[in-house]
Design an enzyme around this catalytic site. Sequence first.
Site, PDB file in Angstrom:
ATOM      1  N   TYR A   1     -53.546 -20.771  67.187  1.00  0.00           N
ATOM      2  CA  TYR A   1     -52.876 -19.891  66.228  1.00  0.00           C
ATOM      3  C   TYR A   1     -51.438 -19.632  66.663  1.00  0.00           C
ATOM      4  O   TYR A   1     -51.190 -19.119  67.751  1.00  0.00           O
ATOM      5  CB  TYR A   1     -53.628 -18.570  66.088  1.00  0.00           C
ATOM      6  CG  TYR A   1     -54.971 -18.660  65.386  1.00  0.00           C
ATOM      7  CD1 TYR A   1     -55.346 -19.798  64.682  1.00  0.00           C
ATOM      8  CD2 TYR A   1     -55.858 -17.594  65.430  1.00  0.00           C
ATOM      9  CE1 TYR A   1     -56.575 -19.874  64.040  1.00  0.00           C
ATOM     10  CE2 TYR A   1     -57.094 -17.661  64.783  1.00  0.00           C
ATOM     11  CZ  TYR A   1     -57.452 -18.806  64.096  1.00  0.00           C
ATOM     12  OH  TYR A   1     -58.671 -18.874  63.458  1.00  0.00           O
TER      13      TYR A   1
ATOM     14  N   LEU B   1     -61.094 -12.335  52.353  1.00  0.00           N
ATOM     15  CA  LEU B   1     -60.376 -11.684  51.248  1.00  0.00           C
ATOM     16  C   LEU B   1     -59.845 -12.686  50.235  1.00  0.00           C
ATOM     17  O   LEU B   1     -59.087 -12.323  49.323  1.00  0.00           O
ATOM     18  CB  LEU B   1     -59.226 -10.834  51.799  1.00  0.00           C
ATOM     19  CG  LEU B   1     -59.656  -9.567  52.557  1.00  0.00           C
ATOM     20  CD1 LEU B   1     -58.452  -8.905  53.210  1.00  0.00           C
ATOM     21  CD2 LEU B   1     -60.376  -8.584  51.635  1.00  0.00           C
ATOM     22  N   ALA B   2     -60.263 -13.947  50.357  1.00  0.00           N
ATOM     23  CA  ALA B   2     -59.948 -14.995  49.371  1.00  0.00           C
ATOM     24  C   ALA B   2     -58.451 -15.144  49.146  1.00  0.00           C
ATOM     25  O   ALA B   2     -57.994 -15.402  48.026  1.00  0.00           O
ATOM     26  CB  ALA B   2     -60.671 -14.721  48.053  1.00  0.00           C
TER      27      ALA B   2
ATOM     28  N   GLY C   1     -56.194 -13.157  48.787  1.00  0.00           N
ATOM     29  CA  GLY C   1     -55.625 -12.213  47.835  1.00  0.00           C
ATOM     30  C   GLY C   1     -55.815 -12.575  46.377  1.00  0.00           C
ATOM     31  O   GLY C   1     -55.245 -11.914  45.493  1.00  0.00           O
TER      32      GLY C   1
ATOM     33  N   PHE D   1     -58.162 -12.057  44.355  1.00  0.00           N
ATOM     34  CA  PHE D   1     -58.814 -11.046  43.515  1.00  0.00           C
ATOM     35  C   PHE D   1     -58.266  -9.643  43.770  1.00  0.00           C
ATOM     36  O   PHE D   1     -58.751  -8.678  43.191  1.00  0.00           O
ATOM     37  CB  PHE D   1     -60.328 -11.058  43.758  1.00  0.00           C
ATOM     38  CG  PHE D   1     -60.963 -12.396  43.528  1.00  0.00           C
ATOM     39  CD1 PHE D   1     -61.003 -12.956  42.262  1.00  0.00           C
ATOM     40  CD2 PHE D   1     -61.510 -13.109  44.586  1.00  0.00           C
ATOM     41  CE1 PHE D   1     -61.573 -14.208  42.057  1.00  0.00           C
ATOM     42  CE2 PHE D   1     -62.097 -14.346  44.386  1.00  0.00           C
ATOM     43  CZ  PHE D   1     -62.122 -14.905  43.111  1.00  0.00           C
ATOM     44  N   THR D   2     -57.268  -9.556  44.640  1.00  0.00           N
ATOM     45  CA  THR D   2     -56.733  -8.232  44.979  1.00  0.00           C
ATOM     46  C   THR D   2     -55.216  -8.191  44.950  1.00  0.00           C
ATOM     47  O   THR D   2     -54.615  -7.283  45.516  1.00  0.00           O
ATOM     48  CB  THR D   2     -57.218  -7.806  46.385  1.00  0.00           C
ATOM     49  OG1 THR D   2     -56.871  -8.839  47.331  1.00  0.00           O
ATOM     50  CG2 THR D   2     -58.712  -7.567  46.413  1.00  0.00           C
TER      51      THR D   2
END
Length: 318
Positions: free
Chosen positions: A57, A228-229, A231, A233-234
């Site tokens: 990372y 959280l996909a 974002g 869906f949010t």
Amino acid sequence: MTTNTGQSGGRLLYGCMGLGGSWTPDPYGAEDIAEAEAAVVAALEIGVTTFDHADIYRHGKSEAVFGEVLARAPGLRERIVVQTKCGIRLPDGVRPGIYDLRGPTIERRVEESLTRLRTDVIDILLLHRPDPLADPDDIVETLTSLHRQGLVRRFGVSNMSGEQIAPLAARLDVPLVSNQLEMSLGRRDWLEAGVLVNTGAAAANGFPLGTLEYCRAHGIELQAWGALAQGRFTGRQETPQERATAQRIASLAEEKGTTAEAVLLWWLMRHPARIAPVVGTANPDRIRACRDAARREPDLGHEEWYELWLAARGEPLP
């Protein structure tokens, strides 16, 4: 000396991939350390105590800035679980990225991670990706040695099927404790695989059927990266289907007195496999928006859970 037992033990994990600045070998700076510190503080505030890393990372800078945070907070290391991964080698010059789970490579990567993280032990080490050339006996010998030396407490895998895990689990004296997979309302192949049996769509799904069942049967925690996909869906809906799903998530959040992020994570956690989501945003406000997923039981009924699945799916079940 670090005294944490190494069990993940949390409802959520914080994924540190977004920490450390750019995805280049360039040095990190004071602002990158400050960003990491703010994210760690936000995660601790909502009750998250497991921090997920990988040696690659930000070219190792995610581990390094986290190590800086630990060095500035005496006593913090004893209160948290540090998990990291090895097994991927990033591109280097003309050489493309490859996978490498040879014993000496694992040993070297663990030593480098320990140095960057400024700790004397890794609580959980995951094998990041399957290496087709890996020798299970070589891996097991190396992991056993790392455990006996007290350098790694527990082991797991990432992005592996049940059939790939089984040869390692059969040889290891120390049980594998986790398998980290991409799982979210936006990435549902892990879920679809179980209902597409005996349908024409099964072959196109691609997810190895039986992986969830293998992990559940052997006490291997399923960790969901990308929970959280990204974002979709949010915050940044790109299709009418995503917008409709996001609207229903928002209405459920309002009904239940919580946030859309919590509802999205509850959807994963409501599954009987007791999936542990990895929250990967570096934004402290968005981390705090996940508070109820860390502190409350998933408040989604049977029909509400299916409603979200079908909304994201965009078509009826077979």
